[in-house]
Design a protein around this motif. Sequence first.
Motif, PDB file in Angstrom:
ATOM      1  N   LEU A  40       0.891  -1.107  -0.022  1.00  0.00           N
ATOM      2  CA  LEU A  40       0.094  -0.003  -0.021  1.00  0.00           C
ATOM      3  C   LEU A  40       0.758   1.124  -0.044  1.00  0.00           C
ATOM      4  CD1 LEU A  40      -2.678  -1.029   2.467  1.00  0.00           C
ATOM      5  CD2 LEU A  40      -2.851  -0.767   0.017  1.00  0.00           C
ATOM      6  N   ARG A  41       2.259   1.133   0.295  1.00  0.00           N
ATOM      7  CA  ARG A  41       3.054   2.102   0.424  1.00  0.00           C
ATOM      8  C   ARG A  41       3.365   2.712  -1.041  1.00  0.00           C
ATOM      9  NH1 ARG A  41       7.862   1.314   2.472  1.00  0.00           N
ATOM     10  NH2 ARG A  41       7.849  -0.546   2.020  1.00  0.00           N
ATOM     11  N   PRO A  42       3.224   3.959  -1.190  1.00  0.00           N
ATOM     12  CA  PRO A  42       3.677   4.561  -2.646  1.00  0.00           C
ATOM     13  C   PRO A  42       4.926   4.250  -3.264  1.00  0.00           C
ATOM     14  CG  PRO A  42       2.843   6.361  -1.244  1.00  0.00           C
ATOM     15  CD  PRO A  42       2.844   5.146  -0.362  1.00  0.00           C
ATOM     16  N   ASN A  43       5.808   4.395  -2.354  1.00  0.00           N
ATOM     17  CA  ASN A  43       7.343   4.305  -2.877  1.00  0.00           C
ATOM     18  C   ASN A  43       8.164   2.798  -2.062  1.00  0.00           C
ATOM     19  OD1 ASN A  43       7.524   6.764  -4.103  1.00  0.00           O
ATOM     20  ND2 ASN A  43       7.651   7.919  -2.312  1.00  0.00           N
ATOM     21  N   SER A  44       7.327   1.799  -1.939  1.00  0.00           N
ATOM     22  CA  SER A  44       7.597   0.428  -1.581  1.00  0.00           C
ATOM     23  C   SER A  44       8.582  -0.007  -2.706  1.00  0.00           C
ATOM     24  CB  SER A  44       6.479  -0.286  -1.139  1.00  0.00           C
ATOM     25  OG  SER A  44       6.109  -0.694  -2.524  1.00  0.00           O
ATOM     26  N   PHE A  45       9.550  -0.962  -2.214  1.00  0.00           N
ATOM     27  CA  PHE A  45      10.464  -1.381  -3.137  1.00  0.00           C
ATOM     28  C   PHE A  45       9.455  -2.271  -4.098  1.00  0.00           C
ATOM     29  CE2 PHE A  45      13.510  -0.758  -0.035  1.00  0.00           C
ATOM     30  CZ  PHE A  45      14.420   0.147  -0.498  1.00  0.00           C
ATOM     31  N   SER A  46       8.570  -2.952  -3.508  1.00  0.00           N
ATOM     32  CA  SER A  46       7.822  -4.105  -4.512  1.00  0.00           C
ATOM     33  C   SER A  46       7.104  -3.174  -5.460  1.00  0.00           C
ATOM     34  CB  SER A  46       6.861  -4.721  -3.597  1.00  0.00           C
ATOM     35  OG  SER A  46       5.859  -3.992  -2.971  1.00  0.00           O
ATOM     36  N   ARG A  47       6.628  -1.975  -5.031  1.00  0.00           N
ATOM     37  CA  ARG A  47       5.771  -1.060  -6.143  1.00  0.00           C
ATOM     38  C   ARG A  47       6.922  -0.614  -7.271  1.00  0.00           C
ATOM     39  NH1 ARG A  47       1.039   1.543  -5.926  1.00  0.00           N
ATOM     40  NH2 ARG A  47       0.907   0.825  -3.857  1.00  0.00           N
ATOM     41  N   LEU A  48       8.088  -0.193  -6.757  1.00  0.00           N
ATOM     42  CA  LEU A  48       9.031   0.285  -7.880  1.00  0.00           C
ATOM     43  C   LEU A  48       9.419  -0.997  -8.673  1.00  0.00           C
ATOM     44  CD1 LEU A  48      11.147   2.300  -5.294  1.00  0.00           C
ATOM     45  CD2 LEU A  48       9.776   3.131  -7.044  1.00  0.00           C
ATOM     46  N   LEU A  49       9.667  -2.190  -8.142  1.00  0.00           N
ATOM     47  CA  LEU A  49       9.986  -3.342  -8.803  1.00  0.00           C
ATOM     48  C   LEU A  49       8.818  -3.343  -9.909  1.00  0.00           C
ATOM     49  CD1 LEU A  49      11.723  -5.679  -9.720  1.00  0.00           C
ATOM     50  CD2 LEU A  49      10.493  -7.001  -7.823  1.00  0.00           C
ATOM     51  N   ALA A  50       7.384  -3.396  -9.321  1.00  0.00           N
ATOM     52  CA  ALA A  50       6.455  -3.430 -10.224  1.00  0.00           C
ATOM     53  C   ALA A  50       6.474  -2.669 -11.499  1.00  0.00           C
ATOM     54  CB  ALA A  50       5.199  -3.442  -9.516  1.00  0.00           C
ATOM     55  N   GLN A  51       6.770  -1.352 -11.286  1.00  0.00           N
ATOM     56  CA  GLN A  51       6.948  -0.267 -12.316  1.00  0.00           C
ATOM     57  C   GLN A  51       7.911  -0.721 -13.168  1.00  0.00           C
ATOM     58  OE1 GLN A  51       7.136   3.261  -9.873  1.00  0.00           O
ATOM     59  NE2 GLN A  51       5.145   3.459  -9.415  1.00  0.00           N
ATOM     60  N   GLU A  52       9.077  -1.194 -12.781  1.00  0.00           N
ATOM     61  CA  GLU A  52      10.273  -1.509 -13.500  1.00  0.00           C
ATOM     62  C   GLU A  52       9.644  -2.681 -14.494  1.00  0.00           C
ATOM     63  OE1 GLU A  52      13.843  -1.163 -15.503  1.00  0.00           O
ATOM     64  OE2 GLU A  52      12.968   0.263 -14.135  1.00  0.00           O
ATOM     65  N   ALA A  53       9.239  -3.748 -13.846  1.00  0.00           N
ATOM     66  CA  ALA A  53       8.866  -4.655 -14.769  1.00  0.00           C
ATOM     67  C   ALA A  53       7.851  -4.280 -15.905  1.00  0.00           C
ATOM     68  CB  ALA A  53       7.990  -5.754 -13.900  1.00  0.00           C
ATOM     69  N   TYR A  66      -1.773  -1.393 -14.373  1.00  0.00           N
ATOM     70  CA  TYR A  66      -1.519  -1.546 -13.137  1.00  0.00           C
ATOM     71  C   TYR A  66      -2.943  -1.506 -12.253  1.00  0.00           C
ATOM     72  CZ  TYR A  66       3.284  -0.299 -14.506  1.00  0.00           C
ATOM     73  OH  TYR A  66       4.404  -0.417 -15.296  1.00  0.00           O
ATOM     74  N   PHE A  67      -2.980  -2.648 -11.378  1.00  0.00           N
ATOM     75  CA  PHE A  67      -4.182  -2.054 -10.416  1.00  0.00           C
ATOM     76  C   PHE A  67      -3.677  -1.602  -9.122  1.00  0.00           C
ATOM     77  CE2 PHE A  67      -6.771  -3.660  -6.906  1.00  0.00           C
ATOM     78  CZ  PHE A  67      -7.739  -3.238  -7.277  1.00  0.00           C
ATOM     79  N   ASP A  68      -4.277  -0.404  -8.554  1.00  0.00           N
ATOM     80  CA  ASP A  68      -3.796   0.416  -7.519  1.00  0.00           C
ATOM     81  C   ASP A  68      -4.714  -0.255  -6.659  1.00  0.00           C
ATOM     82  OD1 ASP A  68      -3.067   1.863  -5.418  1.00  0.00           O
ATOM     83  OD2 ASP A  68      -4.126   3.743  -6.311  1.00  0.00           O
ATOM     84  N   THR A  69      -4.013  -0.924  -5.548  1.00  0.00           N
ATOM     85  CA  THR A  69      -4.557  -1.492  -4.426  1.00  0.00           C
ATOM     86  C   THR A  69      -5.514  -0.646  -3.244  1.00  0.00           C
ATOM     87  OG1 THR A  69      -2.521  -1.685  -3.112  1.00  0.00           O
ATOM     88  CG2 THR A  69      -2.954  -3.478  -4.379  1.00  0.00           C
ATOM     89  N   LYS A  70      -5.004   0.641  -3.325  1.00  0.00           N
ATOM     90  CA  LYS A  70      -5.762   1.624  -2.283  1.00  0.00           C
ATOM     91  C   LYS A  70      -7.162   1.732  -2.607  1.00  0.00           C
ATOM     92  CE  LYS A  70      -5.466   6.022  -0.389  1.00  0.00           C
ATOM     93  NZ  LYS A  70      -4.616   7.255  -0.241  1.00  0.00           N
ATOM     94  N   GLY A  71      -7.797   1.382  -1.518  1.00  0.00           N
ATOM     95  CA  GLY A  71      -9.477   1.265  -1.368  1.00  0.00           C
ATOM     96  C   GLY A  71     -10.083  -0.178  -1.816  1.00  0.00           C
ATOM     97  N   LEU A  72      -9.178  -1.213  -2.026  1.00  0.00           N
ATOM     98  CA  LEU A  72      -9.629  -2.563  -2.055  1.00  0.00           C
ATOM     99  C   LEU A  72     -10.166  -3.090  -0.652  1.00  0.00           C
ATOM    100  CD1 LEU A  72     -10.170  -5.004  -4.285  1.00  0.00           C
ATOM    101  CD2 LEU A  72      -8.016  -5.658  -3.547  1.00  0.00           C
ATOM    102  N   PRO A  73     -11.278  -3.377  -0.671  1.00  0.00           N
ATOM    103  CA  PRO A  73     -11.935  -3.849   0.898  1.00  0.00           C
ATOM    104  C   PRO A  73     -11.136  -5.259   1.258  1.00  0.00           C
ATOM    105  CG  PRO A  73     -13.404  -4.235  -1.103  1.00  0.00           C
ATOM    106  CD  PRO A  73     -12.539  -3.599  -1.656  1.00  0.00           C
TER     107      PRO A  73
END
Length: 143
Positions: A40-53, A66-73
């Motif tokens: 959920l963190r905007p600058n997490s390493f996994s998010r950065l890896l996902a963007q690089e992929a 991309y699917f933004d997880t923010k707001g997913l119940p």
Amino acid sequence: MLLMNSSKEPEYLVGEAFRLKRLSEPSSHPPKILILNGSLRPNSFSRLLAQEAGRILTHFGAEVKYFDTKGLPLFDQTSHEQEKVQELRSLSEWSEGHVWVSSEMHGNITGVMKNQIAEYRKHTTDTRQDLGRHAGLGRLSVL
């Protein structure tokens, strides 16, 4: 003892379900790839890896979303009616392949990642929806 057949594949990998399906003709469009991120963190390493992929896949000609997880119940038996769950399922149906990226959390993928998988798979009539799709997995551990 692991049984082997004449093709040198382990016995549990032999059969119709494990044969790669060949397309009768090449696709007329770029591959459609959905990238799911387990943070959920905007600058997490996994998010950065996902963007690089996503950048690499785009460079090679894929259409990436991309699917933004923010707001997913949190998953429950009625969550399929939520707008964010519908968005996730719609993107999954659009895609021909997934890339799942999650950091390691206590030796496993994160709860955010598990929640996404549960939401898109639970409320569907097609129990074999993932067969024939390609998937990439990314898991990282930062010490």
